[in-house]
Motif scaffolding. Structure first.
Motif, PDB file in Angstrom:
ATOM      1  N   ASN A  40      -6.918   3.316   9.870  1.00 36.08           N
ATOM      2  CA  ASN A  40      -6.766   1.987   9.288  1.00 36.08           C
ATOM      3  C   ASN A  40      -5.955   1.094  10.215  1.00 36.08           C
ATOM      4  OD1 ASN A  40      -5.393  -0.081   7.547  1.00 36.08           O
ATOM      5  ND2 ASN A  40      -6.695   0.867   5.990  1.00 36.08           N
ATOM      6  N   VAL A  41      -6.419  -0.140  10.447  1.00 38.35           N
ATOM      7  CA  VAL A  41      -5.758  -1.022  11.411  1.00 38.35           C
ATOM      8  C   VAL A  41      -4.335  -1.362  10.995  1.00 38.35           C
ATOM      9  CG1 VAL A  41      -6.393  -3.286  10.459  1.00 38.35           C
ATOM     10  CG2 VAL A  41      -6.228  -3.001  12.937  1.00 38.35           C
ATOM     11  N   PHE A  42      -3.972  -1.214   9.716  1.00 38.66           N
ATOM     12  CA  PHE A  42      -2.610  -1.531   9.306  1.00 38.66           C
ATOM     13  C   PHE A  42      -1.597  -0.566   9.926  1.00 38.66           C
ATOM     14  CE2 PHE A  42      -5.088  -3.301   5.637  1.00 38.66           C
ATOM     15  CZ  PHE A  42      -4.893  -4.629   5.982  1.00 38.66           C
ATOM     16  N   THR A  46       8.236   0.043   5.711  1.00 38.60           N
ATOM     17  CA  THR A  46       8.690   1.051   4.750  1.00 38.60           C
ATOM     18  C   THR A  46       7.490   1.882   4.315  1.00 38.60           C
ATOM     19  OG1 THR A  46       8.385  -0.513   2.925  1.00 38.60           O
ATOM     20  CG2 THR A  46      10.584  -0.386   3.906  1.00 38.60           C
ATOM     21  N   TYR A  47       7.714   3.162   4.151  1.00 38.02           N
ATOM     22  CA  TYR A  47       6.632   4.077   3.811  1.00 38.02           C
ATOM     23  C   TYR A  47       6.910   4.743   2.466  1.00 38.02           C
ATOM     24  CZ  TYR A  47       5.619   3.386   8.726  1.00 38.02           C
ATOM     25  OH  TYR A  47       5.358   2.806   9.946  1.00 38.02           O
ATOM     26  N   LYS A  48       5.841   5.125   1.795  1.00 34.43           N
ATOM     27  CA  LYS A  48       5.971   5.739   0.471  1.00 34.43           C
ATOM     28  C   LYS A  48       6.682   7.092   0.571  1.00 34.43           C
ATOM     29  CE  LYS A  48       2.614   3.728  -2.623  1.00 34.43           C
ATOM     30  NZ  LYS A  48       1.668   4.018  -3.711  1.00 34.43           N
ATOM     31  N   LEU A 105      -3.751   5.888   1.974  1.00 37.19           N
ATOM     32  CA  LEU A 105      -2.641   6.829   2.164  1.00 37.19           C
ATOM     33  C   LEU A 105      -2.169   6.827   3.613  1.00 37.19           C
ATOM     34  CD1 LEU A 105      -3.999   9.800   0.048  1.00 37.19           C
ATOM     35  CD2 LEU A 105      -1.926   8.479  -0.450  1.00 37.19           C
ATOM     36  N   GLU A 106      -3.110   6.786   4.531  1.00 36.84           N
ATOM     37  CA  GLU A 106      -2.770   6.773   5.952  1.00 36.84           C
ATOM     38  C   GLU A 106      -1.910   5.568   6.294  1.00 36.84           C
ATOM     39  OE1 GLU A 106      -5.109   7.245  10.233  1.00 36.84           O
ATOM     40  OE2 GLU A 106      -6.177   6.559   8.452  1.00 36.84           O
ATOM     41  N   ALA A 107      -2.216   4.429   5.706  1.00 39.56           N
ATOM     42  CA  ALA A 107      -1.449   3.210   5.963  1.00 39.56           C
ATOM     43  C   ALA A 107      -0.093   3.226   5.262  1.00 39.56           C
ATOM     44  CB  ALA A 107      -2.249   1.988   5.519  1.00 39.56           C
ATOM     45  N   GLN A 108       0.030   3.976   4.152  1.00 36.32           N
ATOM     46  CA  GLN A 108       1.250   3.965   3.347  1.00 36.32           C
ATOM     47  C   GLN A 108       2.251   5.041   3.764  1.00 36.32           C
ATOM     48  OE1 GLN A 108      -0.357   4.522  -0.565  1.00 36.32           O
ATOM     49  NE2 GLN A 108      -1.156   2.435  -0.725  1.00 36.32           N
ATOM     50  N   LEU A 109       1.800   6.046   4.521  1.00 35.79           N
ATOM     51  CA  LEU A 109       2.665   7.159   4.904  1.00 35.79           C
ATOM     52  C   LEU A 109       3.160   6.999   6.331  1.00 35.79           C
ATOM     53  CD1 LEU A 109       0.564  10.056   3.333  1.00 35.79           C
ATOM     54  CD2 LEU A 109       2.616   8.979   2.383  1.00 35.79           C
TER      55      LEU A 109
END
Length: 254
Positions: free
Chosen positions: A63-65, A142-144, A192-196
């Motif tokens: 994901n580009v994010f 910030t990550y989950k 998930l990839e962008a949030q972790l």
């Protein structure tokens, strides 16, 4: 002169993006074309920031994010994507316009006109200040640290640190903990990839995402892939061939 960076992993879509950009601004210069997040990160580290980035969201390596967690991005971005579920994230990450595929030239031109209006409004010192604000003083990502799994028994609160890997099963993302228990998630694997935290989690392939602390050993496999053995798990994961070089770099391997 307008300097553009194109980020798109599908060749027909990249051709269209190139054509539309030069149709709208014939004097523009396309300073780079990237198909992966890692390519875009390397480009931005090694070259001056472009005036504008035209970017897809789902790329070959994720994901580009993720890009915004790896490198300071000071350029405005027009997102061109087939997905309408990333609108909020797009405008949280330098996005000034969001164009849905299949792209019509009128939509593309409207997004470019918006960029031109913003560019004129922030010319000179104001534009430099905006770039400094976006690129230098942006808060750290910030990550989950916790995820929620809904089931018939109720809600499970999952500490991210306790999860070994994530896997797509029948089109649904599951979190698997150190004991091998699987929990259904509402997020997609790309979300998930962008949030972790990318320093702790790595996308092995289109269906699996692994946590670094859960890896016991790696075993070379055919076609430049790696079998990932997990601590306390009989299940093994396998990196796709195009992700293996990035996995080696991520792990600090030569």
């Amino acid at each position: 002169m307008l300097r553009l960076l194109l980020i798109e992993d599908e060749e027909p879509a990249l051709d269209q993006l190139r054509r539309f950009a030069l149709q709208y601004a014939p004097a523009a210069t396309i300073v780079g074309e990237c198909q992966q997040v890692s390519e875009a990160a390397d480009f931005l580290r090694q070259h001056p920031a472009p005036d504008l980035i035209l970017s897809d969201i789902e790329l070959l390596d994720g994901n580009v994010f993720q890009l915004f967690g790896q490198v300071a991005v000071s350029s405005p971005v027009i997102f061109v994507t087939a997905y309408d579920s990333f609108l909020v994230q797009a405008f949280e990450q330098n996005g000034i316009a969001y164009v849905l595929k299949p792209v019509q030239y009128a939509q593309f031109a409207a997004a470019m006109q918006k960029f031109e209006r913003l560019r004129q409004a922030f010319q000179g010192a104001a534009l430099q200040q905006l770039a400094a604000t976006l690129g230098q003083t942006a808060p750290a990502p910030t990550y989950k640290q916790r995820l929620v799994s809904k089931s018939r028994q109720g809600l499970y609160l999952l500490d991210v640190a306790d999860l070994a890997y994530f896997q797509l099963r029948n089109g649904v993302a599951h979190a698997i903990d150190a004991q091998g228990r699987a929990y259904v998630l509402s997020e997609t694997l790309s979300q998930l990839e962008a949030q972790l935290d990318p320093a702790r989690f790595f996308r092995l392939n289109r269906t699996e995402l692994v946590q670094l602390s859960a890896i016991e050993r790696l075993e070379p496999y055919f076609n430049d892939t790696l079998v990932v053995h997990l601590k306390g798990h009989s299940t093994t994961l396998t990196s796709s061939s195009h992700r293996t070089p990035e996995l080696r770099r991520w792990l600090g391997m030569k």
